[in-house]
Design an enzyme around this catalytic site. Structure first.
Site, PDB file in Angstrom:
ATOM      1  N   GLU A 269       0.825  -1.206   0.000  1.00  0.00           N
ATOM      2  CA  GLU A 269       0.000   0.000   0.000  1.00  0.00           C
ATOM      3  C   GLU A 269       0.864   1.263   0.000  1.00  0.00           C
ATOM      4  O   GLU A 269       0.452   2.308  -0.505  1.00  0.00           O
ATOM      5  CB  GLU A 269      -0.946  -0.015   1.212  1.00  0.00           C
ATOM      6  CG  GLU A 269      -2.187   0.811   1.014  1.00  0.00           C
ATOM      7  CD  GLU A 269      -3.317   0.407   1.954  1.00  0.00           C
ATOM      8  OE1 GLU A 269      -4.346  -0.091   1.477  1.00  0.00           O
ATOM      9  OE2 GLU A 269      -3.187   0.599   3.186  1.00  0.00           O
ATOM     10  N   HIS A 290       8.661 -26.489   0.895  1.00  0.00           N
ATOM     11  CA  HIS A 290       7.943 -27.565   0.213  1.00  0.00           C
ATOM     12  C   HIS A 290       6.789 -27.010  -0.611  1.00  0.00           C
ATOM     13  O   HIS A 290       5.845 -27.708  -0.899  1.00  0.00           O
ATOM     14  CB  HIS A 290       7.429 -28.575   1.246  1.00  0.00           C
ATOM     15  CG  HIS A 290       8.526 -29.223   2.018  1.00  0.00           C
ATOM     16  ND1 HIS A 290       8.972 -30.499   1.778  1.00  0.00           N
ATOM     17  CD2 HIS A 290       9.298 -28.748   3.034  1.00  0.00           C
ATOM     18  CE1 HIS A 290       9.962 -30.796   2.602  1.00  0.00           C
ATOM     19  NE2 HIS A 290      10.175 -29.748   3.386  1.00  0.00           N
ATOM     20  N   LYS A 401     -14.160   1.644  -3.056  1.00  0.00           N
ATOM     21  CA  LYS A 401     -15.017   1.985  -1.901  1.00  0.00           C
ATOM     22  C   LYS A 401     -16.256   2.728  -2.365  1.00  0.00           C
ATOM     23  O   LYS A 401     -17.369   2.476  -1.883  1.00  0.00           O
ATOM     24  CB  LYS A 401     -14.246   2.876  -0.917  1.00  0.00           C
ATOM     25  CG  LYS A 401     -13.337   2.125   0.027  1.00  0.00           C
ATOM     26  CD  LYS A 401     -12.881   3.080   1.144  1.00  0.00           C
ATOM     27  CE  LYS A 401     -11.663   2.544   1.858  1.00  0.00           C
ATOM     28  NZ  LYS A 401     -11.080   3.502   2.803  1.00  0.00           N
TER      29      LYS A 401
END
Lengths: 428, 428
Positions: A269, A290, A401
């Protein structure tokens, strides 16, 4: 915090010692700008002053009335939750800490059903007091408490801005309330009233945490070769410029999983702007050897791997065994095995020319975590200066938003119309 | 599984409908190779036959003697743990499921102290029976059980290869033991004896899971426009070729967090070879809108974002509120809010030309998870064919294993010497 850049040099992408020497002049300039920003308590830079400006007594006072809760529930999202989660996961303590940082009905319902709400302290965190996810969750939690016969006003702590919904609510119901610090973006707020209350409730050593942060702040200087935080930030910046678009953050400690997530927010951000910014990838050693290591070693040469570990671990011996071919493990400790895996992975990456950086703290304790969080914040601020981005803003999240708010009937937002225009190519 | 490629087209990196049409011929060829590999049960391809070849009765029989355990502890690493974790997180159930897939002494000690070992079933999974992390943890768990007066031979289930340490141990102590399926790499083993026992112990609907997988298998065909799995795999491949080196896997469901981690292993270890392979990044919606979205929208144009959701969610209403500016939330549901965020993020990425793919299942239930896991496995196999990599091997992880073993005195491995030659540039 110790930062070892040895394996960051001469790999692919190629960064040389000479290039770091040249970059150091720019680090000196950037350090001056940062120091000036801190002296003026400018937006964002103020976060690097938190170890000295946060009022630890106020934090302790705000939580003092909740005596020994069993559970703390943080209701917040992004920076309002990740710092607190990082602290309690790393430092442990006397409470179970849960986070509501999403609005998944399947999860919220199950979690609330599983908690003893009468023994739970709810910490609601939103600077604006209007964050849709946080306020929705809080409304649901408050109703669940009321339904369970619990007086929510006795169990709720608030951290918010000077004005707004949460502030008025706190005043109306006389809730303990803390101020979010001025000039501190959420992702830089781990060492503030945003995250410290939960750590205090869990019995963590707040002073140790701030001492560690202060120690790291004291190491900031005009040369990357003298400041671990700047060494890390400058090397990351220089490697990204040369093609390391990915930064895999790989702590070798289970209790630092949330740290990697906190780092991912900090990095993404703050630095993901103007078509630059490393993509942080959260990994965990030894587990992800792994899983991800094949890609890091043999995939595209666009990666830096950051390996983090404590220099000391608790002692858990591996029992002796007569199992075929495993006797070499007996008498060894789990920590010895994990450290061998750490060093083997580091060497394995180096042998494949994959740049990697070793970051160490003495122990996963309050002091070490204070160093680590502050160090990474300062590294990020330096990187932002060198890359010339606006480190402390997040303009690109606003579009979505507004679209969501429009979709929910919360106002007239043109962004919501774009949702209806989605192109479709459905395969089913 | 539904795959919508609409937003994958005409973004940056740029993929066109015409390019997909051209690619479809190669998909037809790849599908033939895959079908042939499945018919011959060749290494790796055999994994795509699991819905028909796995012996669900044997799984149920192996767990039948453990009546209603409180807790199941999986001891395994990588593919031996992630499938099981994905299943129990998504499907819930009657047991608490813990995983020991790391050798962190701080974590192992704390976890074992917190468990009631007499009510715990331990599932040890290692194909070779010699995996250092898994066997070390098992030795520690076994000793902890003995110390607690619990007969470990009554509480242990094994999944392993035909021979080796774990097999002999199972025979010696008459433990219930299942075979790892032939020709199935760990990361493709979620629908096998590796992960299904825990799901069975948790009371999950194994048949539903296999039915879902079978339904997705039935949709594999010679055209990407007819098979959701191939549509996803082909689009990811084509986007990577054009510069989308990062694939952010972002489910909008808390119970799919482990799915994203499982996917990351599948993708990284299968495709990260010969200097190609997308870097999988695990994200979570809506939480990571407040963390990663800034970077995805405004950072370098090297990303594909995969948005996953169920079409149906449980109903949790948001209570009515008179809080300022929040009345639009009252009467809405948490699921409605989450879906609005999903669609807003999708539109927000599209508006910024960031390619994204929508993947949906009907519900997060056994059938839906069966579709999703099988679909992603088939997508990965197709991608591997198109990229011409050796999808089912993981040669790059071996170097580090040998180095670690050498460091621990488990034999003479030249790789261990490289560890001692580490270059240092320490800043402290």
């Amino acid at each position: 915090m110790y930062v070892d850049l040895g394996n960051a040099l001469n790999g692919q992408p190629r960064l040389t010692r000479e290039a770091l020497d040249r970059l150091d002049d720019r680090v000196a300039d950037a350090h001056e700008r940062i120091a000036r920003g801190r002296a003026d308590a400018d937006h964002g830079y103020a976060a690097l002053n938190l170890p000295d400006t946060v009022d630890a007594d106020a934090v302790r006072a705000a939580v003092a009335d909740f005596d020994d809760p069993e559970t703390v529930l943080t209701v917040g999202i992004g920076g309002s939750a990740l710092g607190a989660a990082t602290l309690t996961e790393a430092l442990g303590g006397d409470v179970d800490h849960y986070i509501l940082d999403n609005v998944d009905p399947a999860h919220v319902g199950t979690l609330l059903d599983s908690l003893s709400l009468a023994d739970t302290v709810v910490h609601v965190v939103s600077r604006s007091g209007t964050t849709a996810e946080t306020l929705s969750n809080f409304l649901v939690v408050r109703e669940a408490m009321t339904d369970a016969g619990v007086d929510w006003t006795e169990r709720t702590l608030v951290t918010t801005g000077e004005a707004g919904n949460l502030r008025s609510l706190a005043e109306r119901h006389d809730l303990p309330a803390l101020d979010v610090p001025a000039g501190v973006p959420g992702r830089f707020s781990a060492l503030s009233t945003v995250a410290l209350p939960v750590a205090a409730l869990a019995g963590a050593d707040i002073e140790g945490l701030l001492d560690g942060a202060r120690a790291e702040a004291d190491r900031l200087s005009g040369s990357l070769f003298e400041s671990p935080a700047y060494a890390y930030g400058a090397a990351c910046y220089a490697l990204e410029r040369r093609g390391a678009g990915v930064n895999a953050m790989m702590p070798y400690a289970e209790s630092l999983e949330y740290f990697a997530e906190w780092f991912a927010q900090l990095w993404a951000e703050s630095l993901g702007k103007d078509a630059v910014g490393q993509t942080p990838v959260r990994a965990l050693g030894a587990t992800d050897q792994h899983s991800q290591l094949q890609l890091y070693r043999a995939g595209p040469r666009d990666k830096l791997v950051t390996l983090v570990r404590p220099r000391e671990r608790p002692e858990v011996p591996i029992p002796e065994t007569d199992l075929d071919g495993l006797s070499y493990l007996g008498g060894e400790s789990l920590g010895g095995l994990l450290d061998a895996e750490f060093e083997a992975t580091e060497a394995s990456l180096a042998a494949a020319d994959c740049p990697n950086i070793r970051v160490e703290i003495d122990r996963v304790d309050a002091h070490g975590i204070g160093e680590l969080l502050y160090g990474m914040e300062a590294a990020c601020v330096l990187y932002g200066e060198l890359a010339n981005v606006s480190t402390f803003t997040q303009p690109a999240v606003e579009w979505g938003k507004r679209a969501a708010r429009g979709l929910l009937g919360g106002g007239d937002f043109p962004e919501a119309d774009a949702v209806g225009e989605k192109r479709e190519l459905l395969v089913e």
